[in-house]
Design an enzyme around this catalytic site. Structure first.
Site, PDB file in Angstrom:
ATOM      1  CG  LEU A   1     -36.880 -10.565   3.542  1.00 44.17           C
ATOM      2  CD1 LEU A   1     -37.788 -11.767   3.788  1.00 44.17           C
ATOM      3  CD2 LEU A   1     -37.466  -9.683   2.452  1.00 44.17           C
TER       4      LEU A   1
ATOM      5  CG  ASP B   1      -2.122   0.905   1.080  1.00 41.78           C
ATOM      6  OD1 ASP B   1      -3.249   0.389   1.121  1.00 41.78           O
ATOM      7  OD2 ASP B   1      -1.919   2.116   0.864  1.00 41.78           O
TER       8      ASP B   1
ATOM      9  NE  ARG C   1     -15.882   3.623   3.998  1.00 44.08           N
ATOM     10  CZ  ARG C   1     -15.102   2.715   3.372  1.00 44.08           C
ATOM     11  NH1 ARG C   1     -14.473   3.054   2.244  1.00 44.08           N
ATOM     12  NH2 ARG C   1     -14.992   1.479   3.854  1.00 44.08           N
TER      13      ARG C   1
ATOM     14  NE  ARG D   1     -22.600 -10.721   4.779  1.00 41.99           N
ATOM     15  CZ  ARG D   1     -23.145 -11.521   5.702  1.00 41.99           C
ATOM     16  NH1 ARG D   1     -24.286 -11.189   6.293  1.00 41.99           N
ATOM     17  NH2 ARG D   1     -22.551 -12.638   6.067  1.00 41.99           N
TER      18      ARG D   1
ATOM     19  N   GLY E   1     -27.112   1.878   3.362  1.00 41.49           N
ATOM     20  CA  GLY E   1     -25.964   2.752   3.121  1.00 41.49           C
ATOM     21  C   GLY E   1     -24.694   1.938   3.062  1.00 41.49           C
TER      22      GLY E   1
ATOM     23  CE  LYS F   1     -17.572   1.943  -4.151  1.00 40.64           C
ATOM     24  NZ  LYS F   1     -17.149   0.908  -5.108  1.00 40.64           N
TER      25      LYS F   1
ATOM     26  CB  THR G   1     -16.710  -2.961  -6.814  1.00 39.13           C
ATOM     27  OG1 THR G   1     -16.786  -3.832  -5.695  1.00 39.13           O
ATOM     28  CG2 THR G   1     -18.046  -2.944  -7.539  1.00 39.13           C
TER      29      THR G   1
ATOM     30  CB  CYS H   1     -20.633  -1.753  -1.185  1.00 38.35           C
ATOM     31  SG  CYS H   1     -18.967  -2.150  -0.664  1.00 38.35           S
TER      32      CYS H   1
HETATM   33  C1  UDX Z   1     -22.548  -5.146   0.889  1.00 34.06           C
HETATM   34  C2  UDX Z   1     -22.895  -6.530   0.319  1.00 34.06           C
HETATM   35  O1  UDX Z   1     -23.720  -7.217   1.237  1.00 34.06           O
HETATM   36  C3  UDX Z   1     -21.615  -7.324   0.092  1.00 34.06           C
HETATM   37  O2  UDX Z   1     -21.924  -8.585  -0.513  1.00 34.06           O
HETATM   38  C4  UDX Z   1     -20.699  -6.549  -0.847  1.00 34.06           C
HETATM   39  O3  UDX Z   1     -19.512  -7.227  -1.068  1.00 34.06           O
HETATM   40  C5  UDX Z   1     -20.431  -5.187  -0.278  1.00 34.06           C
HETATM   41  O4  UDX Z   1     -21.641  -4.501  -0.015  1.00 34.06           O
HETATM   42  P1  UDX Z   1     -21.901  -4.143   3.246  1.00 34.06           P
HETATM   43  O5  UDX Z   1     -21.679  -2.847   2.574  1.00 34.06           O
HETATM   44  O6  UDX Z   1     -20.956  -4.590   4.286  1.00 34.06           O
HETATM   45  O7  UDX Z   1     -21.967  -5.323   2.140  1.00 34.06           O
HETATM   46  O8  UDX Z   1     -23.342  -4.017   3.905  1.00 34.06           O
HETATM   47  P2  UDX Z   1     -24.614  -4.964   4.080  1.00 34.06           P
HETATM   48  O9  UDX Z   1     -24.434  -5.878   5.231  1.00 34.06           O
HETATM   49  O10 UDX Z   1     -24.967  -5.549   2.788  1.00 34.06           O
HETATM   50  O11 UDX Z   1     -25.694  -3.843   4.476  1.00 34.06           O
HETATM   51  C6  UDX Z   1     -25.953  -2.801   3.571  1.00 34.06           C
HETATM   52  C7  UDX Z   1     -26.990  -1.857   4.164  1.00 34.06           C
HETATM   53  O12 UDX Z   1     -28.250  -2.502   4.182  1.00 34.06           O
HETATM   54  C8  UDX Z   1     -26.686  -1.429   5.598  1.00 34.06           C
HETATM   55  O13 UDX Z   1     -27.006  -0.072   5.751  1.00 34.06           O
HETATM   56  C9  UDX Z   1     -27.615  -2.312   6.424  1.00 34.06           C
HETATM   57  O14 UDX Z   1     -27.981  -1.755   7.654  1.00 34.06           O
HETATM   58  C10 UDX Z   1     -28.837  -2.403   5.485  1.00 34.06           C
HETATM   59  N1  UDX Z   1     -29.671  -3.604   5.712  1.00 34.06           N
HETATM   60  C11 UDX Z   1     -29.134  -4.843   5.492  1.00 34.06           C
HETATM   61  C12 UDX Z   1     -31.007  -3.435   6.098  1.00 34.06           C
HETATM   62  O15 UDX Z   1     -31.479  -2.321   6.293  1.00 34.06           O
HETATM   63  N2  UDX Z   1     -31.785  -4.556   6.267  1.00 34.06           N
HETATM   64  C13 UDX Z   1     -31.288  -5.812   6.063  1.00 34.06           C
HETATM   65  O16 UDX Z   1     -32.044  -6.786   6.226  1.00 34.06           O
HETATM   66  C14 UDX Z   1     -29.919  -5.964   5.666  1.00 34.06           C
END
Ligand code: UDX
Length: 426
Positions: free
Chosen positions: A247, A32, A325, A151, A254, A260, A123, A257
């Protein structure tokens, strides 16, 4: 079979990828350009909050299979594989910015051994395998797409126990070489062409975002017709075609990932001549959800936020991470303050002040955040909030009013203590 892997970039994806590949028995050099980050990693300090990552990094370093360097050229000099795990931030127009990706490829090109495989793990939009091939400018190297689906908060588990491993390559031999890195990982390996592999990543993230926007839209409907969204989701989730994961209604989605990637997919499909209108609705519903929750807090506060003392539990975009973020919680706090509310917030990972929003007091614990508050808003689903002493919360607050934007707390227990309670869709 032990391979020599260079990992360029030590963010969530890079550090997890490097550490887990060393756990799988490979020899890994993580590089890095950020000298302070590399110094901390060499000192055994993990710059991100990820369960299990510290142990895996320590084990890899002690076994001599994991090293860290700022010298990217040295990192790739003996590498059979070079994993590109650099940021692809969102550009002003919603597209993915490939500046770091192209720069990394151009930098390592002269130093890679012949026949090495350069792997896109960041990504990246469809066509980025070609972009990297051009940036390398060498015909004796292979470029493969190997998107990551981990995740935050469960990165190590997700990397070592993925639902699938996707490999995109025009060269079967290179694809098989990348697949061999995951020999000890119990998951189906799917080999396809680069464009399909790149599309799988965006399509999967945008689909999950769409699912959540749909869930929150159904929750809004439940509020209008007097149904219970949690029960509705339970009923839907029994259908294996729908699945019972992702669900949970909430304050909106938010993180680094979903926003964006959903915008990048919308942008790249427009570029390709397909107007992905569905994604407009997915993004609009999510933005409207931030406003719905803010309005709900205002209404529970008596109709106006002006001067209202609001306690907030949770600032990260979800539980089990320190990442804020594109956090829905931060967006809602920003709107509460803009509405004239006095906000005192608690999050297990936030100490001192909150640079994202001026004027927010950060409390040391959940109870301190509630002192003299009119409304308590639960915005992140940290487990510890489920175990608080509700009598102590009731005694600390000025009024017993809660907006549980994660449907996390025991509604019955709150109502028995004369709390005014509003959830999402219930
Ligand atoms: C996500 C994807 O899940 C992952 O596969 C990818 O590689 C990167 O982006 P992450 O950003 O860590 O992972 O968040 P994730 O756990 O997916 O949650 C995303 C958002 O959805 C969060 O704000 C979370 O609070 C919200 N969420 C998730 C809900 O509101 N309800 C749910 O049932 C699940």
């Amino acid at each position: 079979m032990d391979s020599v892997i260079a990992v360029i970039g030590t963010g969530y994806v890079g550090l997890t990828t490097g550490a887990c590949f060393s756990r799988l028995g490979h020899t890994v050099v993580c590089a890095d350009v950020d000298e302070s980050k590399i110094a901390r990693l060499r000192g055994g300090e993990i710059p991100i909050h990820e369960p299990g990552l510290e142990e895996i990094v320590r084990d890899g370093v002690q076994a001599g299979r994991l090293t860290f360097t700022t010298d990217v050229n040295e990192a790739v000099a003996n590498a059979q594989f070079a994993y590109l795990c650099v940021p692809t931030p969102q550009g002003a127009d919603g597209s993915a910015d490939l500046t770091y990706l192209v720069a990394a490829a151009e930098q390592i090109a002269p130093y890679l051994p012949s026949e090495a495989v350069v792997v896109n793990k960041s990504t990246v939009p469809v066509g980025s395998t070609r972009t990297v091939e051009q940036a390398l400018g060498r015909s004796d190297l292979f470029v493969v797409s190997n998107p990551e689906f981990l995740r935050e908060g469960s990165a190590v588990h997700d990397f070592l126990n993925p639902d699938r491993i996707v490999i995109g390559s025009d060269d079967q031999g290179a694809a098989i070489r990348v697949a061999s890195l995951y020999l000890n990982v119990p998951a189906p390996v799917m080999v396809t062409d680069p464009a399909s592999a790149e599309t799988i990543k965006y399509a999967s993230n945008a689909f999950l975002a769409m699912k959540l926007s749909y869930v929150n839209a159904i929750a809004a409907l439940c509020e209008a017709v007097g149904a219970d969204a949690d029960d509705v989701m339970l009923g839907m989730g029994y259908d294996s075609r729908i699945g019972n994961k992702f669900l949970r209604p909430g304050p909106g989605w938010g993180g680094s990932c979903f926003p964006k990637d959903t915008k990048a997919l919308h942008f790249l499909s427009a570029q390709a001549g397909y107007s992905f209108d569905l994604l407009d609705a997915v993004l609009e519903i999510n933005d409207a959800q931030f406003e719905r929750v803010t309005a709900k807090i205002a209404s529970v506060a008596g109709g106006s936020l002006e001067g209202a003392r609001i306690a907030v539990w949770g600032l990260t975009f979800k539980a089990n991470t320190d990442d804020r973020r594109d956090s829905p919680a931060i967006e809602i706090v920003r709107r509460l303050v803009a509405g004239g509310a006095v906000v005192r917030a608690y999050d297990p990972t936030v100490k001192g002040d909150l640079p994202e929003v001026d004027g927010v007091q950060v409390a040391d614990d959940a109870y301190a955040a509630c002192e003299g508050a009119t409304v308590l808003a639960v915005l992140t689903e940290w487990d510890e909030f489920k175990w608080v002493d509700l009598d102590k919360v009731a005694a600390t607050m000025a009024d017993r009013r809660i907006v549980d934007a994660r449907n996390l707390l025991d509604r019955g227990a709150l109502l028995r203590r004369d709390f005014v309670h509003e959830g999402i869709g219930r």
